[in-house]
Design an enzyme around this catalytic site. Structure first.
Site, PDB file in Angstrom:
ATOM      1  N   ASN A  77       4.435 -17.666 -11.886  1.00 15.66           N
ATOM      2  CA  ASN A  77       5.385 -17.228 -10.679  1.00 15.66           C
ATOM      3  C   ASN A  77       5.528 -18.791 -10.148  1.00 15.66           C
ATOM      4  O   ASN A  77       6.537 -19.148  -9.795  1.00 15.66           O
ATOM      5  CB  ASN A  77       4.619 -16.577  -9.816  1.00 15.66           C
ATOM      6  CG  ASN A  77       4.410 -15.051 -10.167  1.00 15.66           C
ATOM      7  OD1 ASN A  77       4.818 -14.614 -11.371  1.00 15.66           O
ATOM      8  ND2 ASN A  77       3.785 -14.238  -9.608  1.00 15.66           N
ATOM      9  N   ASP A  78       4.406 -19.395  -9.891  1.00 18.91           N
ATOM     10  CA  ASP A  78       4.381 -20.751  -9.360  1.00 18.91           C
ATOM     11  C   ASP A  78       4.981 -21.950 -10.211  1.00 18.91           C
ATOM     12  O   ASP A  78       5.525 -22.757  -9.752  1.00 18.91           O
ATOM     13  CB  ASP A  78       2.998 -21.341  -8.756  1.00 18.91           C
ATOM     14  CG  ASP A  78       2.749 -20.862  -7.255  1.00 18.91           C
ATOM     15  OD1 ASP A  78       3.959 -20.390  -6.567  1.00 18.91           O
ATOM     16  OD2 ASP A  78       1.753 -20.870  -6.864  1.00 18.91           O
ATOM     17  N   HIS A 106       1.034  -1.157  -0.064  1.00 17.21           N
ATOM     18  CA  HIS A 106       0.058  -0.006   0.094  1.00 17.21           C
ATOM     19  C   HIS A 106       1.022   1.290  -0.054  1.00 17.21           C
ATOM     20  O   HIS A 106       0.644   2.369  -0.387  1.00 17.21           O
ATOM     21  CB  HIS A 106      -0.797   0.096   1.259  1.00 17.21           C
ATOM     22  CG  HIS A 106      -2.098  -0.997   0.827  1.00 17.21           C
ATOM     23  ND1 HIS A 106      -2.724  -1.531   1.945  1.00 17.21           N
ATOM     24  CD2 HIS A 106      -2.611  -1.037  -0.229  1.00 17.21           C
ATOM     25  CE1 HIS A 106      -4.005  -2.177   1.454  1.00 17.21           C
ATOM     26  NE2 HIS A 106      -3.867  -1.919   0.250  1.00 17.21           N
ATOM     27  N   GLU A 117      -0.367 -24.097 -12.960  1.00 15.07           N
ATOM     28  CA  GLU A 117       0.932 -23.471 -12.327  1.00 15.07           C
ATOM     29  C   GLU A 117       1.749 -24.671 -11.707  1.00 15.07           C
ATOM     30  O   GLU A 117       2.588 -24.319 -10.952  1.00 15.07           O
ATOM     31  CB  GLU A 117       0.558 -22.455 -11.211  1.00 15.07           C
ATOM     32  CG  GLU A 117      -0.868 -22.882 -10.346  1.00 15.07           C
ATOM     33  CD  GLU A 117      -1.542 -21.800  -9.577  1.00 15.07           C
ATOM     34  OE1 GLU A 117      -0.719 -20.866  -9.289  1.00 15.07           O
ATOM     35  OE2 GLU A 117      -2.571 -22.000  -9.121  1.00 15.07           O
ATOM     36  N   ARG A 142      11.529 -18.546  -4.631  1.00 16.10           N
ATOM     37  CA  ARG A 142      12.259 -17.404  -4.890  1.00 16.10           C
ATOM     38  C   ARG A 142      12.426 -16.525  -3.952  1.00 16.10           C
ATOM     39  O   ARG A 142      12.898 -15.390  -3.988  1.00 16.10           O
ATOM     40  CB  ARG A 142      11.252 -16.865  -5.823  1.00 16.10           C
ATOM     41  CG  ARG A 142       9.766 -16.603  -5.576  1.00 16.10           C
ATOM     42  CD  ARG A 142       9.126 -15.999  -6.856  1.00 16.10           C
ATOM     43  NE  ARG A 142       7.760 -15.740  -6.458  1.00 16.10           N
ATOM     44  CZ  ARG A 142       7.103 -14.777  -7.067  1.00 16.10           C
ATOM     45  NH1 ARG A 142       7.449 -13.766  -7.748  1.00 16.10           N
ATOM     46  NH2 ARG A 142       5.797 -14.584  -6.728  1.00 16.10           N
ATOM     47  N   ARG A 194     -10.885 -15.450  -8.877  1.00 11.02           N
ATOM     48  CA  ARG A 194     -10.074 -16.787  -8.689  1.00 11.02           C
ATOM     49  C   ARG A 194     -10.651 -17.127  -7.340  1.00 11.02           C
ATOM     50  O   ARG A 194     -10.641 -16.298  -6.361  1.00 11.02           O
ATOM     51  CB  ARG A 194      -8.665 -16.531  -8.768  1.00 11.02           C
ATOM     52  CG  ARG A 194      -7.891 -17.582  -8.205  1.00 11.02           C
ATOM     53  CD  ARG A 194      -6.410 -17.514  -8.343  1.00 11.02           C
ATOM     54  NE  ARG A 194      -5.979 -16.544  -7.283  1.00 11.02           N
ATOM     55  CZ  ARG A 194      -4.420 -16.123  -6.877  1.00 11.02           C
ATOM     56  NH1 ARG A 194      -3.849 -16.477  -7.886  1.00 11.02           N
ATOM     57  NH2 ARG A 194      -4.528 -15.549  -5.948  1.00 11.02           N
ATOM     58  N   ARG A 247      -8.130 -11.276  -7.345  1.00  9.81           N
ATOM     59  CA  ARG A 247      -7.634 -12.146  -6.158  1.00  9.81           C
ATOM     60  C   ARG A 247      -8.743 -12.083  -4.947  1.00  9.81           C
ATOM     61  O   ARG A 247      -9.094 -10.887  -4.560  1.00  9.81           O
ATOM     62  CB  ARG A 247      -6.311 -11.822  -5.772  1.00  9.81           C
ATOM     63  CG  ARG A 247      -5.179 -11.995  -6.592  1.00  9.81           C
ATOM     64  CD  ARG A 247      -3.804 -11.467  -5.995  1.00  9.81           C
ATOM     65  NE  ARG A 247      -2.711 -11.585  -6.738  1.00  9.81           N
ATOM     66  CZ  ARG A 247      -2.454 -10.778  -7.507  1.00  9.81           C
ATOM     67  NH1 ARG A 247      -2.809  -9.643  -7.658  1.00  9.81           N
ATOM     68  NH2 ARG A 247      -1.173 -10.929  -8.503  1.00  9.81           N
ATOM     69  N   CYS A 253      -1.146 -14.847 -16.176  1.00 11.49           N
ATOM     70  CA  CYS A 253      -1.461 -13.728 -15.136  1.00 11.49           C
ATOM     71  C   CYS A 253      -0.453 -13.696 -14.349  1.00 11.49           C
ATOM     72  O   CYS A 253      -0.112 -12.976 -13.216  1.00 11.49           O
ATOM     73  CB  CYS A 253      -2.742 -13.962 -14.410  1.00 11.49           C
ATOM     74  SG  CYS A 253      -2.612 -15.441 -13.663  1.00 11.49           S
TER      75      CYS A 253
END
Length: 608
Positions: free
Chosen positions: A478-479, A214, A455, A489, A356, A321, A526
Site C-alpha cells: 500500500n505504502d 466494524h 514500503e 490514494r 508490528r 497491527r 502484507c
C-alpha cells in the site's frame, strides 16, 4: 437470511414504466447477492457532531455535570444490553467490538475534560462534549492506516448515543421493518448494524465506509450482503426501487431489466456454491500444481478474532497491527500490551504471529507526548521515526513482545524503515531491552526473529544492504505504491494514479525478493496486492514466499495458487516487468487468470 431471490422463488417483475437500469460500484463488505425493494434510512439518531452554543450560568454548572454523568450511565447500560443481545445471537468475538465503546464511556480523562470544560466555558454539557469528541474523531480520521481511520466511526457512534441521551432524543430503530427490504443509507453505525431486523434486512449499501469497518465485520458475521463506499448512492435511489446488491463484486444495480434479474437469481445460487467450496478447501495446502508452497497468513487487528484465523486455514498471522492499543487517551502500559500479545501467542497454537511495532504519526499522540505538528504527516515524524524519538513508546512495547514470545511463536517487525542506521538503532535498543529482561530474570525467546517492512522506494533500492541485518522482509505494498507513484490514494482527484500494477512496482518487488534470497531470508507481502486475485500469480512468480491478507480473502487466494504452475507464474512476472504501462500488465494478468482460474475472474477488482 431470507431473500427475494432464492432457488424456486419468483423473481420480482418490473413495471413497464420502470426507470433505466443503472449500476453503482463500491466496496464489497460482505459477500452474497440480494434482490429486493429499497428502503432509505437516515441512519439512527444524529449524523453530525455540530451542536449550537448554549451558554449557562454558574449556578447551572452542577446540573449540567449531573446531566452529563447521567447520559454516560444510560449509554453504558445501552451498550451492555447491546453486547448481551449480540452474544446470544452471534459469536462472542462480535460483542467485543463494543468493548471499545465502553472504554470511551468509561474514559476518566475524557469525562474530566468535559466537566472542566463545562465549568470554564459556561456552556451546556452537550456543547462541550461535542467539541471535545470532535477533536478525537478528527485525529483518528487523519491516520494514514485505513483500519484506524475506520475506528473514527466507532467513536462517532458512541458520541451520537451520548448526545441523544443528553437531549432526550430517541434513536431511530432498525430492528422492525415493514417487510423484506434492502437498506440504503449514507452510513450505518456499528450499533445500528447490530440491531438490524435480521428476518427482513436482505442487504444494505452505504455511501461511506470500508471493508475494515466494524459495520462491515458485523455484516459478515450476520451473513448480510453489503456494499459500502458508494459515492452518490442516495441521489440515484428512491424508496420502493427494485435493487440488486452484489456483495461479491461490490456492485449495486438499480431498476434492473428483467433479464438482469433472472441472471442474478441464478448467479446468487452459483456464487453461494463457489464460496461454500472455498470454505471446504480451507484445509488444503496452498501450493502450485508443480509443488511450490506459498504460505497464506492472516492480517489481524484484534486479538479477539483469532477464531476466524483458524477457520480460514491460515498458516499464522502475517501482520498483527498494534496501533489500536495506542488510540485511547493514554499510552498502554507494558503489562496491558503483554496481556494482548500473550493472548495471541497462546491462541495461535504454535503457528507464527508477526507483531508490528507502533505505526502511527506523532499528530495522533500529540496530547500524550511532546511532539510538534508535521506540515506533511506522510513524510514526517511517523512510525519508527516517532518511536526512535520517543523511546517511552517503543521500549515498553519491545519488552511486552519479548515477554510474550515464550508463550508461542512470535516474530517482531519494525515498519517504515528506510535506511541502515535506523535498523542499527532499533537493534541496539532491542539488545538493551533483552539484557534488561535477563537481569530481571524474565524469560523470552532468545532466537526471536526480527524483520522490517519494506514500503518505501529507498528501502526497496537498498534492500541488499538491509537484508543482511534482519531475519525477514514484509513488503507493505500500500505504502510502496503510494510513495513510489507519489500519490495519496485517499485523494479522489488523483486516486486513479495509484497503480499497483505499474511495471516499476513489480521491478521493486523483484529487487526486494532477489536481495532477500541472496541474504538467505524470506519475504512476505502484507498489503492489498496480496489479496487481489490478479496480482497473486505475479507475486508468486516474483518469488514471494508468504501472502498475508484478511481472513475473508484467503479462500480465493488458495484457489488461485492451487491453479498455478510455478514456471508459468515466473514467465508471467518476467513478461509483466517488460510492459510499458500498468494497463498492459492488467490485461496480461486478466488473461492469465481467465485461463488458469476462470471461476475467480469475476471476483477480481476492476479499474485499479
Amino acid at each position: 437470511m431470507k431473500n427475494d431471490a432464492t432457488v424456486g422463488s419468483t423473481v420480482p417483475q418490473l413495471p413497464p414504466e420502470a426507470r433505466k437500469e443503472v449500476m453503482y460500484h463500491g466496496i464489497s463488505a460482505s459477500s452474497g447477492i440480494a434482490i429486493g425493494i429499497a428502503l432509505i434510512v437516515g441512519g439512527a439518531g444524529r449524523s453530525s457532531l455540530d451542536v449550537e452554543p448554549k451558554p449557562i450560568t454558574e449556578s447551572e454548572v452542577p446540573c449540567e455535570i449531573s446531566r452529563f454523568t447521567a447520559a454516560l450511565d444510560k449509554t453504558r447500560r445501552q451498550i451492555t444490553e447491546l453486547q448481551s443481545r449480540i452474544k446470544s445471537s452471534l459469536a462472542s468475538e462480535d460483542a467485543r467490538i463494543f468493548d471499545a465503546h465502553l472504554l470511551i464511556v468509561d474514559d476518566k480523562m475524557l469525562t474530566q475534560e468535559v466537566i472542566e470544560g463545562i465549568r470554564k466555558e459556561l456552556q451546556a454539557a452537550d456543547v462541550v462534549f461535542a467539541r471535545i469528541i470532535q477533536r478525537y474523531v478528527s485525529a483518528i480520521s487523519a491516520v494514514d492506516d485505513q483500519y484506524l481511520k475506520e475506528r473514527a466511526s466507532d467513536v462517532a457512534d458512541v458520541a451520537y448515543r451520548i448526545l441523544d441521551n443528553l437531549s432526550g432524543e430517541e434513536r431511530q430503530l432498525l430492528d422492525r421493518l415493514p417487510g423484506q427490504r434492502i437498506l440504503i443509507s449514507r452510513d450505518l453505525a456499528p450499533s445500528d448494524t447490530a440491531m438490524l431486523d435480521r428476518e427482513n434486512v436482505q442487504a444494505f449499501a452505504t455511501e461511506t465506509g470500508s471493508r475494515t469497518s466494524h459495520t462491515a465485520i458485523l455484516a459478515r458475521s450476520m451473513r448480510i450482503p453489503a456494499v459500502v463506499g458508494v459515492p452518490g448512492l442516495l441521489a440515484g435511489i428512491h424508496n420502493g426501487d427494485v435493487l440488486i446488491i452484489d456483495g461479491y463484486a461490490g456492485t449495486i444495480i438499480t431498476n434492473p431489466a428483467q433479464e438482469t434479474l433472472e441472471l442474478y437469481a441464478q448467479k446468487e445460487v452459483s456464487k453461494e456454491q463457489f464460496f461454500n467450496e472455498l470454505q471446504q478447501e480451507s484445509s488444503l495446502l496452498p501450493e502450485t500444481i508443480d509443488g511450490y508452497r506459498v504460505h497464506l497468513a492472516a492480517n489481524l487487528d484484534d486479538a479477539g478474532n483469532i477464531s476466524e484465523v483458524h477457520k480460514s486455514g491460515a498458516s499464522g498471522i502475517g501482520l498483527f497491527r498494534t496501533e489500536y492499543l495506542f488510540m485511547g487517551n493514554r499510552i498502554p502500559t507494558e503489562e496491558e500490551q503483554f496481556s494482548v500479545y500473550r493472548k495471541i501467542a497462546e491462541g495461535m497454537n504454535g503457528e507464527a504471529t508477526i507483531i508490528r511495532t507502533l505505526d502511527l504519526g506523532g499528530d495522533k499522540l500529540s496530547s500524550l507526548i511532546n511532539v510538534t505538528h508535521d506540515a506533511n504527516p506522510f513524510l514526517g515524524q511517523r512510525s519508527i521515526r516517532l518511536c526512535l524519538a520517543f523511546p517511552e513508546l517503543l521500549i515498553p512495547q519491545l519488552r511486552a513482545i519479548l515477554r510474550a514470545s515464550v508463550f508461542g511463536h512470535i516474530r517482531m517487525m519494525f515498519p517504515m524503515v528506510t535506511c541502515e542506521d535506523e535498523i542499527d538503532q532499533l537493534l541496539e535498543i532491542l539488545d538493551r531491552v533483552r539484557e534488561e529482561l535477563r537481569t530481571e530474570k524474565k524469560k523470552f525467546d532468545e532466537h526471536l526473529e526480527v524483520g522490517i517492512m519494506v514500503e518505501t522506494p529507498a528501502a526497496a533500492l537498498f534492500a541488499e544492504h538491509l537484508a543482511r541485518k534482519v531475519d525477514f522482509f514484509s513488503i507493505g505494498t500500500n505504502d510502496l505504491v503510494q510513495y513510489t507513484m507519489a500519490v495519496d490514494r485517499g485523494n479522489e482527484k488523483i486516486a486513479f494514479l495509484y497503480r499497483p500494477a505499474h511495471p516499476v512496482i513489480l521491478m521493486l518487488i523483484d529487487r526486494i525478493v532477489k536481495a532477500a534470497n541472496a541474504a538467505g531470508i524470506w519475504v512476505s507481502v502484507c498489503g492489498e496486492m496480496a489479496s487481489d486475485p490478479r496480482f497473486i500469480p505475479l507475486l508468486v512468480g516474483l518469488g514471494v514466499q508468504e501472502l498475508s491478507m484478511s481472513t475473508g480473502s484467503l479462500g480465493v487466494a488458495r484457489r488461485v495458487i492451487r491453479s498455478l504452475r510455478m514456471y508459468e507464474a515466473e514467465q508471467l512476472a518476467e513478461d509483466a516487468m517488460k510492459c510499458g504501462d500498468h494497463r498492459q500488465v492488467l490485461d496480461m494478468s486478466d488473461a492469465f487468470l481467465q485461463r488458469v482460474a476462470p471461476d475467480v475472474v469475476s471476483l477480481a477488482m476492476k479499474g485499479v
